[in-house]
Motif scaffolding. Structure first.
Motif, short mmCIF file in Angstrom:
data_model
loop_
_atom_site.label_atom_id
_atom_site.label_comp_id
_atom_site.label_asym_id
_atom_site.label_seq_id
_atom_site.Cartn_x
_atom_site.Cartn_y
_atom_site.Cartn_z
N ILE A 73 0.88 -1.17 0.00
CA ILE A 73 0.00 0.00 0.00
C ILE A 73 0.91 1.21 0.00
O ILE A 73 1.54 1.53 1.01
N THR A 74 1.03 1.86 -1.13
CA THR A 74 2.01 2.93 -1.29
C THR A 74 1.43 4.29 -0.93
O THR A 74 0.22 4.52 -1.04
N ARG A 75 2.31 5.17 -0.53
CA ARG A 75 1.89 6.52 -0.14
C ARG A 75 1.29 7.26 -1.33
O ARG A 75 1.82 7.22 -2.43
N GLY A 76 0.16 7.91 -1.08
CA GLY A 76 -0.50 8.69 -2.12
C GLY A 76 -1.36 7.89 -3.06
O GLY A 76 -1.95 8.46 -3.99
N SER A 77 -1.46 6.59 -2.84
CA SER A 77 -2.26 5.76 -3.74
C SER A 77 -3.72 5.72 -3.30
O SER A 77 -4.06 6.04 -2.16
N LEU A 78 -4.59 5.31 -4.22
CA LEU A 78 -6.00 5.12 -3.88
C LEU A 78 -6.15 4.00 -2.86
O LEU A 78 -7.05 4.04 -2.01
N ALA A 79 -5.27 3.01 -2.94
CA ALA A 79 -5.31 1.92 -1.96
C ALA A 79 -5.07 2.45 -0.56
O ALA A 79 -5.70 1.99 0.41
N GLU A 80 -4.16 3.40 -0.41
CA GLU A 80 -3.90 3.97 0.91
C GLU A 80 -5.14 4.69 1.43
O GLU A 80 -5.48 4.58 2.62
N VAL A 81 -5.83 5.42 0.55
CA VAL A 81 -7.05 6.11 0.96
C VAL A 81 -8.11 5.09 1.39
O VAL A 81 -8.76 5.24 2.43
N SER A 82 -8.26 4.03 0.60
CA SER A 82 -9.25 3.00 0.93
C SER A 82 -8.91 2.31 2.24
O SER A 82 -9.79 2.05 3.06
N ALA A 83 -7.63 2.01 2.44
CA ALA A 83 -7.21 1.36 3.68
C ALA A 83 -7.50 2.24 4.89
O ALA A 83 -7.94 1.76 5.94
N GLY A 84 -7.28 3.55 4.73
CA GLY A 84 -7.57 4.47 5.82
C GLY A 84 -9.04 4.53 6.17
O GLY A 84 -9.41 4.72 7.33
N LEU A 85 -9.90 4.36 5.17
CA LEU A 85 -11.34 4.36 5.43
C LEU A 85 -11.79 3.07 6.09
O LEU A 85 -12.73 3.06 6.91
N LEU A 86 -11.14 1.96 5.75
CA LEU A 86 -11.52 0.67 6.31
C LEU A 86 -10.98 0.47 7.72
O LEU A 86 -11.61 -0.21 8.54
N SER B 280 -8.23 -6.97 -1.82
CA SER B 280 -8.70 -6.22 -2.99
C SER B 280 -9.51 -5.01 -2.56
O SER B 280 -10.48 -5.14 -1.81
N PHE B 281 -9.11 -3.84 -3.04
CA PHE B 281 -9.82 -2.60 -2.74
C PHE B 281 -10.75 -2.27 -3.91
O PHE B 281 -10.41 -2.53 -5.07
#
Length: 451
Positions: A347-360, A428-429
């Motif tokens: 999960i890389t910095r600035g990625s959409l995955a990082e945003v999704s992980a933060g919400l979850l 999977s996000f």
């Protein structure tokens, strides 16, 4: 003859300098450098065994930090003094026994555990880009003005290092038996696993008077490796104790240094802040403020709590839950460590995955009066994960962050190996189809420690 003598002197001086230099000083390029074209397995081993890649200036006369890794060697049945103490009936005695266990083995070598011949301790791997060069400490959450004392006018940096006992070290060694392919599936520490963390602050006794006479270390915490004098402020301990498996299986304890505590050494002046084993899920703002309810799954030292009551933070942890003086007053020990998990992917910095992980991933409630947010964060997970479909890592943030840093490094440098270096499913996000490659390699993460 004179020329031969001069040549001999120069050669002697060269070898003397070579032998006295640290490995980082004589390495080809930066410490632990991986050159272009290095095979993946070899590159992963270099990074795994690396102590620190951070810069160091003004430190020529200082001894450098040396990473010590866990071993798969068989260990003797440990003698665990705290097992004879009921933590529910004697919480102060229990947590003091935990502290004594860690200090006894390591104070004699000043926490240079590579010098400890009497027992086996280790560090967690994959913090090489974050550890400063002299003591191996990593940046923790900083202390805002007035969080530590009414005289504290300035923000102060806090840095820390953790150590594991032989029981926990053997489990870490199993995870990293292959440095190129860590195994986290069904991860859990065995009973008797123990960790101790020393947290040092750059705050001075002039602003935080109770730091007077504390243990002092020099640490290269500057951006260019400048050396700063640090003082021991907080010590955290944690132990896997199977007498309470239903809630978390762990007891987390915290101590703070207090110059007013009687004692001949800084260790004797460490005062218990408390011990906790659960999150008190039903303790809301209404229960705490209107009905006068108190924590039931922690013991918090009332003398220490009183010191912080008049400060802006008011309590150590939210609504009287246990947290240390350095820690977020809107969180707690158990809730924070419950976030330890493996996504099975980078999960890389600035990625959409990082945003999704933060919400979850639930975080400390910004609004303590939002019962829904409070309820999602302060839960008793047992052996479950905060996020369904991920691998829980048994309340170990150091294991979680080490794995996270490894996965980000693989993705940035050997992307073709990313899916081959995990034994747990890749999470999977929903945003995955819209993801784009990051513009720059990801930085190593300390996100969970900084919350």
């Amino acid at each position: 003859m004179a020329k031969r003598a001069l040549l001999f002197s120069l050669v002697s001086l060269f070898f003397a300098a070579f032998l006295s230099a640290s490995p980082a000083q004589v390495a080809d390029g930066p410490p632990c450098a991986v050159h272009e074209g290095t095979p993946f397995n070899e590159a992963a081993r270099i990074k795994f065994e690396c102590s620190s890649t951070r810069p160091l200036t003004e430190g020529a006369s200082h001894r450098e930090f040396a990473l010590k890794l866990g071993s798969l060697a068989a260990i003797a049945t440990p003698k665990l003094s705290w097992k004879q103490i009921d933590p529910m009936q004697e919480p102060a005695r229990y947590v003091k026994a935990l502290l004594e266990y860690g200090v006894k083995d390591n104070q004699g070598v000043d926490w240079r555990i590579e010098d400890n011949k009497a027992s086996t301790w280790c560090h967690a791997p994959w913090f090489q880009d974050l550890r400063e060069r002299l003591r191996g400490m990593t940046l923790e959450r900083g202390s805002r003005p007035f969080e530590l004392h009414a005289r504290q006018q300035t923000f102060s940096q806090n840095w820390a290092i953790g150590f594991y006992n032989d029981v926990a070290c053997r489990r870490l060694a199993l995870v990293w038996q292959d440095p190129a392919s860590p195994k986290t599936k069904d991860f859990a520490f065995p009973d008797g696993s123990y960790a101790i963390k020393l947290l040092f602050t750059a705050a001075a006794p002039s602003e935080v008077p109770y730091l007077a006479g504390s243990l002092e270390w020099d640490a290269a915490i500057g951006e260019k490796g400048e050396v700063t004098r640090m003082r021991l402020l907080q010590v955290d301990v944690a132990v896997k104790d199977n007498r309470l498996n239903g809630v978390s299986g762990w007891f987390f304890g915290t101590f703070m240094y207090d110059a007013a505590t009687p004692g001949n050494t800084p260790y004797e002046r460490l005062t218990p802040v408390g011990v906790t084993w659960g999150s008190d899920p039903t303790l809301t703002a209404f229960q705490y403020e209107q009905r006068g309810k108190a924590v039931r799954e922690s013991w918090v030292n009332p003398a220490v709590a009183e010191k912080f009551f008049a400060l802006p933070r008011h309590t150590l942890g939210l609504f009287g839950r246990l947290n240390g003086p350095v820690d977020n007053p809107k969180s707690s020990c158990i809730a924070c460590h419950g976030q330890a998990l493996d996504w099975g992917r980078a999960i890389t910095r600035g990625s959409l995955a990082e945003v999704s992980a933060g919400l979850l991933m639930p975080g400390p409630p910004q609004d303590p009066y939002d019962d829904g947010v409070v309820g999602r964060y302060f839960v008793n997970l047992g052996t479950a994960s905060f996020v369904n479909g991920t691998q829980p890592l048994d309340y170990s943030l150091q294991v979680a962050l080490g794995i996270k840093n490894f996965r980000a490094w693989v993705f940035a440098n050997y992307p073709q190996m990313a899916d081959q270096t995990t034994d747990v499913p890749k999470f999977s996000f929903p945003t995955d189809p819209f993801e784009v490659a990051p513009a720059a390699p990801p930085e190593p993460s300390m996100e969970l420690f900084m919350r």
